[in-house]
Scaffold this active site. Structure first.
Site, PDB file in Angstrom:
ATOM      1  N   ASP A 120      97.534  -4.121  92.022  1.00  0.00           N
ATOM      2  CA  ASP A 120      96.277  -4.797  92.351  1.00  0.00           C
ATOM      3  C   ASP A 120      96.601  -6.229  92.743  1.00  0.00           C
ATOM      4  O   ASP A 120      97.559  -6.819  92.230  1.00  0.00           O
ATOM      5  CB  ASP A 120      95.325  -4.789  91.151  1.00  0.00           C
ATOM      6  N   ASP A 138      91.095   0.817  96.095  1.00  0.00           N
ATOM      7  CA  ASP A 138      89.883   0.696  95.271  1.00  0.00           C
ATOM      8  C   ASP A 138      88.671   0.373  96.136  1.00  0.00           C
ATOM      9  O   ASP A 138      87.573   0.897  95.914  1.00  0.00           O
ATOM     10  CB  ASP A 138      90.052  -0.402  94.219  1.00  0.00           C
TER      11      ASP A 138
END
Length: 162
Positions: A120, A138
């Site tokens: 991330d 995501d």
């Protein structure tokens, strides 16, 4: 054979996976783990490794979650592929929604299997309130889910009219 089904949209999933993996590679190559790089007053690039699921749920477990999450996500992708195959090519909104979710899931599954965690790097915040870091995969999953909800409302009257 599949040119008139929703599978004709699978190239979008491929684009999502490619964009996701390239941006994760760039983030991993150019950012230091957990060191925020301020872009704007509400947006940072911060490399993080998420061993759990959304919002780092299960991240504190001993490692079993890596395979469990990968298997569950893979089963969901298989179900979405089946759904997509049943759709007609012209069901544009629903097909795009499904391939966005599929592409995002595949990008994160790849990380989980190969790295043991999901990369991330996008971090949004307002003052001291931080949204959990996320990535392109995501974002694609979220956009796909929103499009599925819109499609459900948009086509509600059509499905109940018969």
């Amino acid at each position: 054979m599949f040119k008139n089904t929703g599978w004709s949209w699978l190239w979008v999933s491929g684009l999502v996976v490619i964009a996701d993996q390239i941006t994760k590679y760039l983030a991993s190559s150019h950012l230091e783990l957990y060191v925020p790089h301020k872009i704007t007053g509400f947006f940072n690039l911060t490399l993080m490794h998420n061993e759990g699921v959304a919002f780092s749920i299960l991240a504190d477990q001993s490692g079993w979650q890596r395979y469990f999450i990968a298997v569950v996500a893979s089963l969901i992708v298989i179900w979405l592929l089946y759904w997509l195959k049943q759709n007609r090519k012209h069901m544009t909104l629903q097909n795009v929604a499904l391939v966005m979710v599929i592409g995002g899931a595949l990008g994160n599954i790849w990380d989980r299997i190969v790295l043991g965690y999901v990369v991330d790097f996008i971090e949004l915040h307002y003052k001291s309130y931080y949204w959990p870091a996320f990535n392109i995969a995501d974002s694609a999953i979220t956009l796909g889910a929103v499009l599925l909800i819109i499609d459900a409302f948009k086509n509600k009257d059509e499905s109940s009219a018969g």
